[in-house]
Scaffold this motif. Structure first.
Motif, PDB file in Angstrom:
ATOM      1  N   ILE A   1      53.686  29.338  93.358  1.00 37.54           N
ATOM      2  CA  ILE A   1      53.676  28.128  92.527  1.00 37.54           C
ATOM      3  C   ILE A   1      52.724  28.294  91.353  1.00 37.54           C
ATOM      4  O   ILE A   1      53.043  27.927  90.211  1.00 37.54           O
ATOM      5  CB  ILE A   1      53.285  26.905  93.380  1.00 37.54           C
ATOM      6  CG1 ILE A   1      54.393  26.590  94.385  1.00 37.54           C
ATOM      7  CG2 ILE A   1      53.024  25.680  92.502  1.00 37.54           C
ATOM      8  CD1 ILE A   1      54.005  25.572  95.432  1.00 37.54           C
ATOM      9  N   ASP A   2      51.542  28.872  91.599  1.00 34.48           N
ATOM     10  CA  ASP A   2      50.592  29.105  90.513  1.00 34.48           C
ATOM     11  C   ASP A   2      51.168  30.058  89.474  1.00 34.48           C
ATOM     12  O   ASP A   2      50.943  29.887  88.265  1.00 34.48           O
ATOM     13  CB  ASP A   2      49.286  29.676  91.076  1.00 34.48           C
ATOM     14  CG  ASP A   2      48.500  28.647  91.878  1.00 34.48           C
ATOM     15  OD1 ASP A   2      48.751  27.446  91.697  1.00 34.48           O
ATOM     16  OD2 ASP A   2      47.653  29.063  92.700  1.00 34.48           O
ATOM     17  N   ASP A   3      51.915  31.073  89.926  1.00 36.58           N
ATOM     18  CA  ASP A   3      52.519  32.020  88.989  1.00 36.58           C
ATOM     19  C   ASP A   3      53.583  31.367  88.126  1.00 36.58           C
ATOM     20  O   ASP A   3      53.751  31.729  86.949  1.00 36.58           O
ATOM     21  CB  ASP A   3      53.130  33.202  89.761  1.00 36.58           C
ATOM     22  CG  ASP A   3      52.072  34.126  90.349  1.00 36.58           C
ATOM     23  OD1 ASP A   3      50.913  34.065  89.884  1.00 36.58           O
ATOM     24  OD2 ASP A   3      52.392  34.892  91.280  1.00 36.58           O
ATOM     25  N   PHE A   4      54.317  30.406  88.696  1.00 32.65           N
ATOM     26  CA  PHE A   4      55.315  29.688  87.905  1.00 32.65           C
ATOM     27  C   PHE A   4      54.671  28.756  86.882  1.00 32.65           C
ATOM     28  O   PHE A   4      55.291  28.408  85.875  1.00 32.65           O
ATOM     29  CB  PHE A   4      56.243  28.878  88.822  1.00 32.65           C
ATOM     30  CG  PHE A   4      57.406  29.659  89.345  1.00 32.65           C
ATOM     31  CD1 PHE A   4      58.458  30.013  88.526  1.00 32.65           C
ATOM     32  CD2 PHE A   4      57.461  30.045  90.684  1.00 32.65           C
ATOM     33  CE1 PHE A   4      59.541  30.728  89.015  1.00 32.65           C
ATOM     34  CE2 PHE A   4      58.529  30.763  91.187  1.00 32.65           C
ATOM     35  CZ  PHE A   4      59.574  31.115  90.347  1.00 32.65           C
ATOM     36  N   GLY A   5      53.454  28.351  87.154  1.00 29.42           N
ATOM     37  CA  GLY A   5      52.763  27.463  86.235  1.00 29.42           C
ATOM     38  C   GLY A   5      53.063  26.003  86.517  1.00 29.42           C
ATOM     39  O   GLY A   5      53.801  25.652  87.439  1.00 29.42           O
ATOM     40  N   SER A   6      52.497  25.144  85.714  1.00 30.92           N
ATOM     41  CA  SER A   6      52.669  23.698  85.899  1.00 30.92           C
ATOM     42  C   SER A   6      53.994  23.232  85.306  1.00 30.92           C
ATOM     43  O   SER A   6      54.724  23.999  84.690  1.00 30.92           O
ATOM     44  CB  SER A   6      51.502  22.949  85.246  1.00 30.92           C
ATOM     45  OG  SER A   6      51.426  23.247  83.868  1.00 30.92           O
ATOM     46  N   GLY A   7      54.267  21.968  85.514  1.00 33.63           N
ATOM     47  CA  GLY A   7      55.474  21.375  84.963  1.00 33.63           C
ATOM     48  C   GLY A   7      56.697  21.647  85.812  1.00 33.63           C
ATOM     49  O   GLY A   7      56.613  21.924  87.015  1.00 33.63           O
ATOM     50  N   THR A   8      57.881  21.607  85.188  1.00 33.66           N
ATOM     51  CA  THR A   8      59.142  21.741  85.904  1.00 33.66           C
ATOM     52  C   THR A   8      59.264  23.080  86.612  1.00 33.66           C
ATOM     53  O   THR A   8      59.750  23.162  87.741  1.00 33.66           O
ATOM     54  CB  THR A   8      60.318  21.567  84.930  1.00 33.66           C
ATOM     55  OG1 THR A   8      60.241  20.264  84.324  1.00 33.66           O
ATOM     56  CG2 THR A   8      61.643  21.699  85.662  1.00 33.66           C
ATOM     57  N   ALA A   9      58.815  24.149  85.984  1.00 31.46           N
ATOM     58  CA  ALA A   9      58.931  25.481  86.584  1.00 31.46           C
ATOM     59  C   ALA A   9      58.172  25.556  87.901  1.00 31.46           C
ATOM     60  O   ALA A   9      58.654  26.152  88.876  1.00 31.46           O
ATOM     61  CB  ALA A   9      58.416  26.537  85.616  1.00 31.46           C
ATOM     62  N   GLY A  10      56.998  24.964  87.947  1.00 28.60           N
ATOM     63  CA  GLY A  10      56.214  24.984  89.167  1.00 28.60           C
ATOM     64  C   GLY A  10      56.865  24.207  90.295  1.00 28.60           C
ATOM     65  O   GLY A  10      56.659  24.513  91.471  1.00 28.60           O
ATOM     66  N   GLN A  11      57.657  23.193  89.945  1.00 25.13           N
ATOM     67  CA  GLN A  11      58.345  22.388  90.948  1.00 25.13           C
ATOM     68  C   GLN A  11      59.647  23.032  91.418  1.00 25.13           C
ATOM     69  O   GLN A  11      59.978  23.013  92.608  1.00 25.13           O
ATOM     70  CB  GLN A  11      58.651  20.990  90.387  1.00 25.13           C
ATOM     71  CG  GLN A  11      57.423  20.136  90.136  1.00 25.13           C
ATOM     72  CD  GLN A  11      56.769  19.677  91.425  1.00 25.13           C
ATOM     73  OE1 GLN A  11      57.429  19.413  92.413  1.00 25.13           O
ATOM     74  NE2 GLN A  11      55.453  19.586  91.405  1.00 25.13           N
ATOM     75  N   THR A  12      60.408  23.605  90.483  1.00 31.45           N
ATOM     76  CA  THR A  12      61.754  24.086  90.810  1.00 31.45           C
ATOM     77  C   THR A  12      61.806  25.569  91.164  1.00 31.45           C
ATOM     78  O   THR A  12      62.680  25.984  91.930  1.00 31.45           O
ATOM     79  CB  THR A  12      62.707  23.837  89.634  1.00 31.45           C
ATOM     80  OG1 THR A  12      62.222  24.553  88.474  1.00 31.45           O
ATOM     81  CG2 THR A  12      62.777  22.350  89.306  1.00 31.45           C
ATOM     82  N   GLY A  13      60.895  26.377  90.640  1.00 26.31           N
ATOM     83  CA  GLY A  13      60.928  27.814  90.874  1.00 26.31           C
ATOM     84  C   GLY A  13      60.894  28.179  92.350  1.00 26.31           C
ATOM     85  O   GLY A  13      61.781  28.912  92.847  1.00 26.31           O
ATOM     86  N   PRO A  14      59.907  27.695  93.101  1.00 31.63           N
ATOM     87  CA  PRO A  14      59.876  28.009  94.539  1.00 31.63           C
ATOM     88  C   PRO A  14      61.099  27.487  95.282  1.00 31.63           C
ATOM     89  O   PRO A  14      61.530  28.085  96.272  1.00 31.63           O
ATOM     90  CB  PRO A  14      58.593  27.303  95.014  1.00 31.63           C
ATOM     91  CG  PRO A  14      57.757  27.168  93.791  1.00 31.63           C
ATOM     92  CD  PRO A  14      58.719  26.953  92.678  1.00 31.63           C
ATOM     93  N   PHE A  15      61.665  26.384  94.793  1.00 29.56           N
ATOM     94  CA  PHE A  15      62.844  25.831  95.453  1.00 29.56           C
ATOM     95  C   PHE A  15      64.056  26.732  95.250  1.00 29.56           C
ATOM     96  O   PHE A  15      64.899  26.870  96.135  1.00 29.56           O
ATOM     97  CB  PHE A  15      63.116  24.425  94.912  1.00 29.56           C
ATOM     98  CG  PHE A  15      63.627  23.470  95.953  1.00 29.56           C
ATOM     99  CD1 PHE A  15      62.752  22.863  96.831  1.00 29.56           C
ATOM    100  CD2 PHE A  15      64.973  23.187  96.061  1.00 29.56           C
ATOM    101  CE1 PHE A  15      63.206  21.976  97.799  1.00 29.56           C
ATOM    102  CE2 PHE A  15      65.438  22.300  97.019  1.00 29.56           C
ATOM    103  CZ  PHE A  15      64.554  21.698  97.889  1.00 29.56           C
TER     104      PHE A  15
END
Length: 486
Positions: free
Chosen positions: A415-429
């Motif tokens: 999650i930290d690697d994806f960063g904040s915002g939408t990417a942090g929410q949707t990337g791990p999903f």
């Protein structure tokens, strides 16, 4: 002939009403279906103990913010319980096969009850750090008791569900209701109990709230303990256990390593992705209640989120005998992945319509419970023969728990690697949804489908295999006088 496939019809030709030699009536008069629930429902404690620690961590963070943050006690509580669970699954997998299912079940419930009481009274020398360290230590032992339920209680539940007196069309469903549904209801109650104590005690008495919430965990295992004392070993164990002769480990590994590895990998993947699949629950709660909500409101919404699991596990129990455990698991994993990709792709739009987003997420969680939630344990309890079923189930479940443990540490980094915002929410999903498809592929190609009479056929096939390889099967089974007398 030793090289001919023996079926359940060959070994179970006697009418179902014939009383087996040495069979005793249950002490408390509950029937065959009652045996199924007596074996499985102690897993309620798994759901309760793993669920209640979330609200307890929230309270401890309010009461002792500096100490909890400095030592990272929140993760310590979860990590020690994970470690204890793996130990319990492996150790009691051996005990369940070599000593008996009943021995394992009774000892498991005693461990959970005793250490739940000790955790509620954690003292640690009177210092905050000592108290939190004691609480973490007791969590390890609670984990052992919870882990023991898998190869003892769940395995006995699977064997009891295929008693000849229970009709075939409901056997898998009964197992699901007695095990995974009990876990899910444990999660619901684990979020409701702290809320009730918070209503009663108020936010000025949070120390009492968290201790009472942990202390409530003593009650369910004690109730089941009374039920279990009146049981006897499942019929399949009495007929097929290896308690006198030497266990033919090499023969077992040669024949059953593929389904064991496939089941373990599917379980590891599914438990690994539980962490990212929980991300959206925080999104929903924060969007609805805001950042300044009272503790009562936060706890109340935790109850709502945990209720999302119930339609899936209950509905899946109704479908599993009709569809089949392997097929239902794979179908639900694929549907879950498709819905997960859709929710992530449309995240920016869905988040503006929180009602629809909540419904979609509820369906998503329900699919997880109807499929892998119900069926992984069911397959683990019924794929292997009785003689080493405790070790088979305990080993596969331990691999799954390791997956959950790894996920709680790996996904925060992702999650930290994806960063904040939408990417942090949707990337791990996105990652979780992709891994769900992988889990379905592994299960579909490497696990067998099982019917309502699978245990009988599996045991007959195993006996024929042992005899073909020179093993003396006359030593199998529990003779009169050898059964555990607890």
């Amino acid at each position: 002939m030793a090289d001919e496939k023996i079926t359940a019809v060959d070994v179970e030709a006697a009418p179902v009403e014939v009383k087996q030699a040495g069979e005793k009536k249950p002490r408390f008069g509950y029937g065959k279906i009652g045996n199924v629930f007596a074996c499985g429902t102690a897993l309620f404690s798994d759901g309760y103990q793993n669920g209640v620690v979330g609200d307890v961590n929230t309270i401890l963070g309010i009461l002792y913010p500096d100490t909890v943050a400095k030592k990272n006690y929140a993760k310590a509580f979860r990590s020690t319980a994970f470690a204890g669970t793996v130990v319990g699954q492996l150790v009691f997998g051996y005990f369940s096969d070599s000593i008996g299912r009943k021995f394992g079940m009774i000892l498991a419930t005693l461990i959970v009850a005793v250490f739940a009481a000790l955790s509620a009274g954690s003292y640690g020398g009177g210092t905050t750090g000592g108290m939190l360290s004691a609480l973490a230590a007791w969590r390890f032992f609670i984990g052992i008791g919870i882990g023991a339920e898998y190869p003892a209680g769940s395995v006995a539940c699977g064997e009891s569900s295929e008693d000849p007196a229970i009709k075939q069309g409901i056997r898998h469903g009964l197992f699901a209701l007695a095990t995974n549904s009990a876990i899910d209801w444990g999660f619901v109650i684990s979020s409701f109990v702290p809320l009730v104590f918070l209503w009663i005690c108020g936010e000025d008495h949070l120390r009492l709230v968290w201790r009472l919430s942990l202390g409530f965990g003593v009650i369910p295992p004690l109730l089941v303990l009374i039920w279990r004392f009146g049981m006897q070993e499942p019929e399949r164990y009495r007929k097929e256990a290896i308690v006198r002769g030497k266990t033919p480990y090499w023969l077992i590994i040669k024949k059953y390593w593929i389904p064991f590895c496939a089941l373990s990998l599917s379980w590891f993947i599914y438990d690994f992705i539980v962490y990212p699949f929980g991300i959206y629950s925080s999104t929903i709660i924060n969007q609805i209640i805001g950042a300044d909500a009272s503790l009562t409101t936060v706890f109340g919404w935790n109850v709502v989120v945990n209720l999302f699991y119930i339609p899936g596990t209950m509905g899946g129990a109704l479908l599993v005998d009709w569809v089949g455990p392997k097929r239902l698991m794979c179908i639900c994993l694929i549907l879950q992945a498709i819905l997960g990709f859709g929710m992530s792709g449309g995240y920016d739009h869905l988040i503006k319509h929180i009602g629809g987003f909540t419904v979609a997420y509820g369906i998503f969680l329900s699919l997880g419970e109807a499929g892998p939630g119900n069926c992984l344990g069911l397959l683990a309890a019924k794929v292997s023969p009785t003689a080493f079923r405790g070790k088979f189930y305990g080993g596969a479940a331990a691999v799954g728990k390791i997956g959950a443990f790894v996920g709680t540490w790996v996904f925060p980094v992702i999650i930290d690697d994806f960063g904040s915002g939408t990417a942090g929410q949707t990337g791990p999903f996105y990652i979780g949804s992709g891994l769900a498809i992988l889990s379905a592929i592994v299960a579909w190609f490497f696990l067998p489908e099982i019917g309502g009479n699978h245990l009988l056929d599996a045991d007959a096939e195993f006996r024929a295999y042992l005899e073909a390889n020179g093993y003396d099967t006359s030593t199998m089974g529990v003779k009169e006088g050898e059964e555990n007398r607890l």
